[in-house]
Design an enzyme around this catalytic site. Structure first.
Site, mmCIF file in Angstrom:
data_model
loop_
_atom_site.group_PDB
_atom_site.id
_atom_site.type_symbol
_atom_site.label_atom_id
_atom_site.label_comp_id
_atom_site.label_asym_id
_atom_site.label_seq_id
_atom_site.Cartn_x
_atom_site.Cartn_y
_atom_site.Cartn_z
ATOM 1 N N ARG A 63 0.819 -1.211 0.000
ATOM 2 C CA ARG A 63 0.000 0.000 0.000
ATOM 3 C C ARG A 63 0.855 1.265 0.000
ATOM 4 O O ARG A 63 0.425 2.310 -0.493
ATOM 5 C CB ARG A 63 -0.946 -0.011 1.205
ATOM 6 C CG ARG A 63 -2.055 -1.037 1.057
ATOM 7 C CD ARG A 63 -2.968 -1.102 2.250
ATOM 8 N NE ARG A 63 -4.129 -1.941 1.982
ATOM 9 C CZ ARG A 63 -5.053 -2.258 2.869
ATOM 10 N NH1 ARG A 63 -4.957 -1.797 4.110
ATOM 11 N NH2 ARG A 63 -6.070 -3.027 2.532
ATOM 12 N N LYS A 66 -21.038 -17.634 2.159
ATOM 13 C CA LYS A 66 -22.436 -17.426 2.525
ATOM 14 C C LYS A 66 -23.175 -16.449 1.618
ATOM 15 O O LYS A 66 -22.655 -15.386 1.285
ATOM 16 C CB LYS A 66 -22.516 -16.913 3.970
ATOM 17 C CG LYS A 66 -22.029 -17.934 5.000
ATOM 18 C CD LYS A 66 -22.186 -17.381 6.411
ATOM 19 C CE LYS A 66 -21.775 -18.415 7.459
ATOM 20 N NZ LYS A 66 -21.958 -17.901 8.838
ATOM 21 N N GLY A 118 -12.446 -9.218 -0.334
ATOM 22 C CA GLY A 118 -12.276 -10.370 0.553
ATOM 23 C C GLY A 118 -11.167 -11.327 0.167
ATOM 24 O O GLY A 118 -10.016 -10.935 -0.026
ATOM 25 N N GLY A 143 -13.965 -3.885 1.353
ATOM 26 C CA GLY A 143 -15.332 -3.423 1.563
ATOM 27 C C GLY A 143 -15.803 -2.417 0.535
ATOM 28 O O GLY A 143 -16.960 -2.447 0.104
#
Length: 399
Positions: free
Chosen positions: A38, A200, A357, A380
């Site tokens: 980063r 999920k 993710g 996110g």
């Protein structure tokens, strides 16, 4: 998204001070940065501003201090690490906060210097998008540059509030991210194929509902595919499955049908009785899963189906693995499909954009990330973009 303002639109920056929001929320161990990815991502913007004659003041958060001064969450070690990456001094504004002391510190440095402010989340008003803090931050510079897409899904003082007081522009890294996302879902070349995997359905309801209205084909993999299979009346044994979301899965399939989006589910699966690496396994059709077996990966026929869909697509958006990729041999579907996508992207036949993710880890595991058109590490923010939600930090850059 193509209408956002870029650094090139800022005009003459000679002698100006540029406040730059960066993502320096880096991995640390024993006070040392263990991964400078980063930090290196910020180089393009920092060097462009310095070359244009500007003084650069960097703002970033680290960890979750929740408005308190937490010494172990200080950005001082990051200043030292970024100095090495930059090849030039990075002056750390220790104990300056955002007020007269900070203004004096910034004003004392000449053009071309790089300054790193202390953790923005030490300020109680940062996450509340406090107007007073936003104004105090803005007082440090002449223009604002957001180069932290990963932090732009939150309306914080350093990502959104500050833009009410200074002209705001996208940094080089932000530009690349927004341009890639525009190609993927904004104004994509069709047909568009989306691949969504992971454990999920419950964590990706908004994502799935949005994608079936935007793409031509949606391939569902990982544990969430089991929920869709079960919703179609298929017994998935003791596989990870959200049986209580069967109605939701059927609703998503209905929305897809109304929008002429074809949903691709596994046509064969790899099953085992134990959730463990190298567990004894076999490949079967979804209808043939025994009561004591669990689905841990998609089979090669499913991969072939997905690769064939890639062959007919111009754009691919990928989020999530197709199986339990962390445990060999249940990584085969993810690896094979990712490598196939990477090859087509490298050949210029496919715009392949991925992120969110476990996706980056899965593509790196497949050694395919470098061949994709763009891989977002934003987590996110990338997911919220895929869900069709406006990102406050990005909206503030629009012209």
């Amino acid at each position: 998204m193509s209408s956002f303002k870029r650094i090139a639109d800022a005009g003459d920056l000679t002698g100006k001070t540029a406040l730059v929001r960066v993502d320096f929320n880096v991995p640390m161990e024993n006070g040392k940065v263990t991964d400078d990815t980063r930090l290196r991502a910020a180089l393009g913007t920092v060097n462009a501003l310095r070359d244009a004659g500007a003084k650069v003041v960097l703002m970033a958060h680290f960890g979750r201090p929740k408005g308190q001064i937490v010494p172990e969450m200080s950005l001082e070690p990051v200043a030292e690490a970024f100095s090495k990456v930059l090849g030039a001094p990075v002056h750390f504004a220790e104990n300056c906060g955002f007020g007269p002391k900070a203004q004096s510190f910034v004003q004392s440095r000449p053009a071309g210097d790089v300054i790193l402010m202390e953790n923005t989340r030490f300020e109680p008003g940062e996450e509340k998008n406090d107007k007073d803090l936003s104004e105090r931050m803005a007082a440090l510079g002449d223009i604002y540059v957001n180069d932290a897409f990963s932090a732009s899904h939150r309306a914080h003082a350093s990502t959104e509030g500050i833009t009410h007081f200074l002209p705001a522009y996208a940094g080089i890294t932000m530009e690349a991210e927004l341009d890639a996302l525009e190609k993927a879902l904004g104004t994509p070349e069709r047909p568009v194929l989306a691949v969504v995997g992971g454990a999920k359905v419950s964590s990706k309801i908004d994502l799935l509902k949005n994608l079936v209205t935007k793409v031509d084909k949606l391939a569902i993999g990982g544990g969430m595919a089991n929920t869709f299979l079960a919703a179609k009346g298929i017994n998935v044994g003791k596989s990870l499955c959200e049986h209580d979301l069967a109605d939701l899965a059927r609703e998503i399939m209905e929305i897809a049908e109304k929008n002429e989006c074809e949903i691709l589910l596994p046509v064969d699966v790899v099953v085992a009785k134990d959730f463990a690496a190298y567990a004894e396994n076999r490949t079967c059709t979804p209808n043939d899963v025994a009561a004591d077996e669990m689905i841990l990966d998609a089979g090669m026929k499913s991969v072939a189906q997905l690769v064939a869909a890639m062959g007919k697509s111009k754009t691919l958006v990928w989020n999530g693995p197709l199986g339990a990729f962390e445990m060999p041999p249940f990584d085969k579907a993810t690896v094979s499909a990712a490598q196939a996508a990477g090859i087509r992207a490298k050949e210029g036949k496919l715009v392949a954009v991925a992120g969110g993710g476990d996706t980056v880890a899965a593509l790196n595991h497949a050694d395919a990330a470098r061949d994709f058109t763009f891989v977002s590490t934003a987590g996110g923010a990338f997911l919220e973009w895929m869900e069709g939600k406006p990102l406050p930090g990005v909206e503030a850059l629009k012209s």
